[in-house]
Scaffold this motif. Structure first.
Motif, PDB file in Angstrom:
ATOM      1  N   TRP A 112      48.350  -2.225  56.291  1.00 27.31           N
ATOM      2  CA  TRP A 112      47.801  -0.821  56.373  1.00 27.31           C
ATOM      3  C   TRP A 112      48.473  -0.166  57.376  1.00 27.31           C
ATOM      4  O   TRP A 112      48.725   1.210  57.254  1.00 27.31           O
ATOM      5  CB  TRP A 112      46.197  -1.234  56.823  1.00 27.31           C
ATOM      6  N   THR A 113      48.917  -0.760  58.577  1.00 23.05           N
ATOM      7  CA  THR A 113      49.548   0.008  59.582  1.00 23.05           C
ATOM      8  C   THR A 113      50.898   0.589  59.102  1.00 23.05           C
ATOM      9  O   THR A 113      51.418   1.974  58.944  1.00 23.05           O
ATOM     10  CB  THR A 113      49.762  -0.599  60.776  1.00 23.05           C
ATOM     11  N   ALA A 114      51.510  -0.213  58.401  1.00 27.43           N
ATOM     12  CA  ALA A 114      52.890   0.427  57.639  1.00 27.43           C
ATOM     13  C   ALA A 114      52.566   1.336  56.658  1.00 27.43           C
ATOM     14  O   ALA A 114      53.362   2.354  56.644  1.00 27.43           O
ATOM     15  CB  ALA A 114      53.606  -0.905  56.788  1.00 27.43           C
ATOM     16  N   ALA A 115      51.668   1.196  55.768  1.00 21.63           N
ATOM     17  CA  ALA A 115      51.426   2.297  54.711  1.00 21.63           C
ATOM     18  C   ALA A 115      50.781   3.521  55.353  1.00 21.63           C
ATOM     19  O   ALA A 115      51.281   4.754  54.928  1.00 21.63           O
ATOM     20  CB  ALA A 115      50.187   1.804  53.911  1.00 21.63           C
ATOM     21  N   VAL A 116      50.059   3.653  56.432  1.00 21.76           N
ATOM     22  CA  VAL A 116      49.701   5.032  57.120  1.00 21.76           C
ATOM     23  C   VAL A 116      51.126   5.489  57.726  1.00 21.76           C
ATOM     24  O   VAL A 116      51.212   6.490  57.648  1.00 21.76           O
ATOM     25  CB  VAL A 116      48.747   4.362  58.286  1.00 21.76           C
ATOM     26  N   VAL A 117      51.742   4.857  58.432  1.00 20.66           N
ATOM     27  CA  VAL A 117      52.859   5.561  59.075  1.00 20.66           C
ATOM     28  C   VAL A 117      53.936   6.074  57.953  1.00 20.66           C
ATOM     29  O   VAL A 117      54.483   7.023  57.797  1.00 20.66           O
ATOM     30  CB  VAL A 117      53.720   4.617  59.879  1.00 20.66           C
ATOM     31  N   GLU A 118      54.219   5.257  56.883  1.00 17.89           N
ATOM     32  CA  GLU A 118      55.088   5.718  55.740  1.00 17.89           C
ATOM     33  C   GLU A 118      54.499   6.879  55.132  1.00 17.89           C
ATOM     34  O   GLU A 118      55.317   7.593  54.990  1.00 17.89           O
ATOM     35  CB  GLU A 118      55.331   4.505  54.882  1.00 17.89           C
ATOM     36  N   GLN A 119      53.315   6.866  54.503  1.00 14.46           N
ATOM     37  CA  GLN A 119      52.542   7.851  54.015  1.00 14.46           C
ATOM     38  C   GLN A 119      52.723   9.306  54.680  1.00 14.46           C
ATOM     39  O   GLN A 119      52.730  10.152  54.181  1.00 14.46           O
ATOM     40  CB  GLN A 119      51.281   7.374  53.211  1.00 14.46           C
ATOM     41  N   SER A 120      52.441   8.858  55.998  1.00 12.99           N
ATOM     42  CA  SER A 120      52.149  10.162  56.972  1.00 12.99           C
ATOM     43  C   SER A 120      53.518  10.812  56.796  1.00 12.99           C
ATOM     44  O   SER A 120      53.674  11.839  56.736  1.00 12.99           O
ATOM     45  CB  SER A 120      51.804   9.984  58.122  1.00 12.99           C
ATOM     46  N   LEU A 121      54.484   9.974  57.050  1.00 11.46           N
ATOM     47  CA  LEU A 121      55.826  10.427  57.223  1.00 11.46           C
ATOM     48  C   LEU A 121      56.115  11.377  56.047  1.00 11.46           C
ATOM     49  O   LEU A 121      56.877  12.332  56.181  1.00 11.46           O
ATOM     50  CB  LEU A 121      56.831   9.294  57.665  1.00 11.46           C
ATOM     51  N   MET A 122      55.972  10.545  55.060  1.00 11.58           N
ATOM     52  CA  MET A 122      56.438  11.425  53.588  1.00 11.58           C
ATOM     53  C   MET A 122      55.947  12.530  53.374  1.00 11.58           C
ATOM     54  O   MET A 122      56.510  13.346  52.995  1.00 11.58           O
ATOM     55  CB  MET A 122      55.996  10.257  52.261  1.00 11.58           C
ATOM     56  N   HIS A 123      54.699  12.728  53.738  1.00 13.54           N
ATOM     57  CA  HIS A 123      53.768  13.971  53.548  1.00 13.54           C
ATOM     58  C   HIS A 123      54.551  15.027  54.480  1.00 13.54           C
ATOM     59  O   HIS A 123      54.474  15.982  54.458  1.00 13.54           O
ATOM     60  CB  HIS A 123      52.308  13.845  53.680  1.00 13.54           C
ATOM     61  N   LEU A 124      54.883  14.596  55.776  1.00 11.66           N
ATOM     62  CA  LEU A 124      55.268  15.497  56.787  1.00 11.66           C
ATOM     63  C   LEU A 124      56.666  16.161  56.464  1.00 11.66           C
ATOM     64  O   LEU A 124      56.962  17.194  56.478  1.00 11.66           O
ATOM     65  CB  LEU A 124      55.592  14.778  58.314  1.00 11.66           C
ATOM     66  N   VAL A 125      57.401  15.034  55.822  1.00 14.03           N
ATOM     67  CA  VAL A 125      58.806  15.326  55.754  1.00 14.03           C
ATOM     68  C   VAL A 125      58.860  16.344  54.216  1.00 14.03           C
ATOM     69  O   VAL A 125      59.476  17.425  54.174  1.00 14.03           O
ATOM     70  CB  VAL A 125      59.910  14.260  55.288  1.00 14.03           C
ATOM     71  N   LYS A 126      57.749  16.192  53.424  1.00 14.65           N
ATOM     72  CA  LYS A 126      57.726  17.009  52.464  1.00 14.65           C
ATOM     73  C   LYS A 126      57.510  18.621  52.693  1.00 14.65           C
ATOM     74  O   LYS A 126      57.828  19.467  51.716  1.00 14.65           O
ATOM     75  CB  LYS A 126      56.395  16.747  51.264  1.00 14.65           C
ATOM     76  N   MET A 127      57.033  18.651  53.853  1.00 14.87           N
ATOM     77  CA  MET A 127      56.566  20.088  54.413  1.00 14.87           C
ATOM     78  C   MET A 127      57.962  20.880  54.346  1.00 14.87           C
ATOM     79  O   MET A 127      58.092  22.228  54.329  1.00 14.87           O
ATOM     80  CB  MET A 127      56.031  20.293  55.551  1.00 14.87           C
ATOM     81  N   GLY A 128      59.249  20.173  54.502  1.00 17.75           N
ATOM     82  CA  GLY A 128      60.537  20.874  54.353  1.00 17.75           C
ATOM     83  C   GLY A 128      60.762  21.617  55.747  1.00 17.75           C
ATOM     84  O   GLY A 128      61.738  22.506  55.614  1.00 17.75           O
ATOM     85  N   LYS A 129      60.148  21.217  57.117  1.00 13.79           N
ATOM     86  CA  LYS A 129      60.493  22.174  58.194  1.00 13.79           C
ATOM     87  C   LYS A 129      61.820  21.349  58.870  1.00 13.79           C
ATOM     88  O   LYS A 129      61.961  20.171  58.593  1.00 13.79           O
ATOM     89  CB  LYS A 129      59.145  22.102  59.111  1.00 13.79           C
ATOM     90  N   PRO A 130      62.445  21.922  59.719  1.00 13.25           N
ATOM     91  CA  PRO A 130      63.622  21.455  60.289  1.00 13.25           C
ATOM     92  C   PRO A 130      63.228  20.591  61.578  1.00 13.25           C
ATOM     93  O   PRO A 130      63.420  20.840  62.674  1.00 13.25           O
ATOM     94  CB  PRO A 130      64.581  22.794  60.850  1.00 13.25           C
ATOM     95  N   PHE A 131      62.537  19.390  60.997  1.00 18.14           N
ATOM     96  CA  PHE A 131      62.282  18.556  62.490  1.00 18.14           C
ATOM     97  C   PHE A 131      62.599  17.002  62.357  1.00 18.14           C
ATOM     98  O   PHE A 131      62.525  16.760  61.007  1.00 18.14           O
ATOM     99  CB  PHE A 131      60.664  18.565  62.608  1.00 18.14           C
TER     100      PHE A 131
END
Lengths: 106, 125
Positions: free
Chosen positions: A33-52
Motif C-alpha cells: 500500500w505505501t509503495a502504491a500510494v507514493v507511486e500513483q501520487s507521483l505519476m499523477h503529479l508528473v502528468k500535470m507536466g509542470k517543471p518540477f
C-alpha cells in the motif's frame, strides 16, 4: 511557475482513497500500500507536466494509541518551491503523505 | 537534464539507506542527520509534551549542519518520532528527479521508548 499546494492535495487525496479507502490495517499488505500510494501520487503529479522535481513520502500507521510526530524543514528557493501535506485516516489507520516540489530552472 | 523515477524505497529495517546513482549525497549528510538526533533526544524517554519541540529541533539542527557543508544542493529534511507501543508504522517515498545528481539518505534511530526516522533529500542545483 509556482507550486500549487491545493491542486497537489486534491490529487493525493484521490489516490489514497482509491488505494486504501475502505480497508482495515493489514500487516501483510502494508508495504504494498505505501509503495502504491507514493507511486500513483507521483505519476499523477508528473502528468500535470509542470517543471518540477518531486519527492513524495507516505507514512501509514496503525491506530493503537501510540503517539506519532513528524516535522520537516527545507532549504530551497521559497519563491518557486513548495510542499503540501495530506493527513488521511479511516477506522484502523492514519496515513500522512507529504509532497515536496522543487523548481527546475530552465 | 534527464528526469526519471527513482525506485520506491520502503523504509523499514536498514539503519542507513543511501540512494541516487550519482551518490553525491554522501556520508556527510548521513552524519548530519545522526548528530542532530543524538544531540536532541539522545538520552531521553518519550514525552508527549516535548515531542513537537524535538521533531522541530532535529530538522532544524540537521538542516543547519547540511547548509554548513556548502554543497550545491537544495535540501529537504523530514523527521518522524514514534512512541514504542507495538503499533505498525510503514513509510515509503518515491522521487522524480535527476538520478545523476540527486539523492537521499535515511537515518533510523531508536532507544527504549521511541523510534526516530530522519530522511534527507538532496537535489542538485
Amino acid at each position: 511557475v509556482v507550486f500549487s499546494a491545493d491542486e497537489a492535495s486534491n490529487i493525493i487525496k484521490e489516490c489514497v482513497d482509491s488505494i486504501i479507502g475502505g480497508i482495515d490495517y493489514n500487516h501483510s499488505k502494508i508495504n504494498q500500500w505505501t509503495a502504491a500510494v507514493v507511486e500513483q501520487s507521483l505519476m499523477h503529479l508528473v502528468k500535470m507536466g509542470k517543471p518540477f522535481k518531486y519527492i513524495v513520502t507516505c507514512a501509514i500507521m496503525q491506530k493503537s494509541g501510540a503517539g506519532l510526530h513528524t516535522a520537516s524543514s527545507c532549504y530551497w528557493d521559497s519563491s518557486t518551491d513548495g510542499s503540501c501535506t495530506v493527513r488521511w485516516e479511516n477506522r484502523t489507520m492514519y496515513c500522512v503523505i507529504s509532497v515536496f516540489a522543487v523548481s527546475i530552472m530552465l | 537534464m534527464l528526469l526519471s523515477r527513482a525506485a520506491s524505497i520502503p523504509i523499514a529495517i536498514p539503519l542507513v539507506v543511501v540512494t541516487g546513482a550519482g551518490l553525491r549525497v554522501t556520508m556527510d549528510e548521513f552524519q548530519s542527520g545522526e548528530e542532530a538526533v543524538e544531540n536532541t533526544i539522545g538520552g531521553n524517554a518519550y514525552q508527549h509534551n516535548k515531542v513537537n519541540q524535538w521533531t522541530s529541533t532535529v530538522v532544524e539542527h540537521c538542516l543547519n549542519q547540511l547548509t554548513k557543508l556548502a554543497k550545491p544542493f537544495k535540501y529537504i529534511v523530514t523527521c518522524v518520532i514514534m512512541q514504542k507501543n507495538g503499533a505498525g508504522l510503514h513509510t515509503a517515498s518515491s522521487c522524480f528527479w535527476d538520478n545523476s545528481v540527486d539523492g537521499s539518505c535515511t537515518v533510523r534511530w531508536e532507544n527504549k521508548t521511541m523510534y526516530c526516522i530522519v530522511s534527507i533529500f538532496g537535489l542538485g542545483v
